[in-house]
Motif scaffolding. Structure first.
Motif, PDB file in Angstrom:
ATOM      1  N   UNK A   1       0.799  -1.219   0.000  1.00 53.09           N
ATOM      2  CA  UNK A   1       0.000   0.000   0.000  1.00 53.09           C
ATOM      3  C   UNK A   1       0.842   1.284   0.000  1.00 53.09           C
ATOM      4  N   UNK A   2       1.886   1.407   0.820  1.00 52.43           N
ATOM      5  CA  UNK A   2       2.677   2.648   0.788  1.00 52.43           C
ATOM      6  C   UNK A   2       3.316   2.898  -0.585  1.00 52.43           C
ATOM      7  N   UNK A   3       3.736   1.845  -1.250  1.00 51.53           N
ATOM      8  CA  UNK A   3       4.354   1.987  -2.572  1.00 51.53           C
ATOM      9  C   UNK A   3       3.309   2.341  -3.629  1.00 51.53           C
ATOM     10  N   UNK A   4       2.141   1.759  -3.521  1.00 49.31           N
ATOM     11  CA  UNK A   4       1.051   2.083  -4.447  1.00 49.31           C
ATOM     12  C   UNK A   4       0.696   3.559  -4.316  1.00 49.31           C
ATOM     13  N   UNK A   5       0.609   4.041  -3.092  1.00 47.10           N
ATOM     14  CA  UNK A   5       0.302   5.460  -2.858  1.00 47.10           C
ATOM     15  C   UNK A   5       1.408   6.369  -3.387  1.00 47.10           C
ATOM     16  N   UNK A   6       2.658   5.963  -3.227  1.00 46.80           N
ATOM     17  CA  UNK A   6       3.787   6.778  -3.697  1.00 46.80           C
ATOM     18  C   UNK A   6       3.750   6.940  -5.221  1.00 46.80           C
ATOM     19  N   UNK A   7       3.433   5.876  -5.923  1.00 48.77           N
ATOM     20  CA  UNK A   7       3.310   5.951  -7.388  1.00 48.77           C
ATOM     21  C   UNK A   7       2.103   6.806  -7.756  1.00 48.77           C
TER      22      UNK A   7
END
Length: 130
Positions: free
Chosen positions: A72-78
């Motif tokens: 989730x944190x990586x999805x949000x960053x993208x």
């Protein structure tokens, strides 16, 4: 018939965000390569059109749910650097996976394509000299 699920995500990169988008994608892919359940992830960028296309192949719906849980944190960053124009799901996702993608179905950006026939080969078929 296989349980595999393939995602095709077409994204419009936000003006002025090409480099931050690239960096966020690279970090996300490095993370899922080490920790994720995907069988394959590939992202392609068209710099002139400021668009990207990402393909992700999963063994099944459980692997999709696990990916969402840990990434989730990586999805949000993208997502800070782009907007989703189209999200296509190829396969038979569970009700829970379909519900997780429902935001794309409501406005016409998403669709599910049910499998007809096919196979997957991931093992190397190199020949040994005799």
């Amino acid at each position: 018939m296989t349980e595999q699920i393939l995602f095709r995500n077409v994204m419009k990169i936000t003006e002025g965000s090409l480099e931050p988008f690239r960096e966020a994608v690279k970090q996300a892919i490095e993370f899922v390569e080490r920790n994720g359940s995907q069988l394959m992830v590939q992202t392609f960028v068209d710099e002139q059109e400021m668009r990207a296309v990402s393909f992700q192949l999963y063994r099944n719906s459980e692997d999709v749910l696990r990916h969402w849980e840990i990434s989730d944190p990586h999805i949000r960053a993208v997502s800070k650097h782009c907007s989703v124009e189209k999200f296509e799901i190829y396969g038979n996702p569970s009700d829970e996976v379909a519900a997780g993608l429902s935001q794309f179905f409501g406005d016409g950006r998403g669709r599910i394509m049910k499998p007809l026939a096919g196979f997957t080969r991931f093992q190397s078929t190199s020949r040994k000299s005799v």
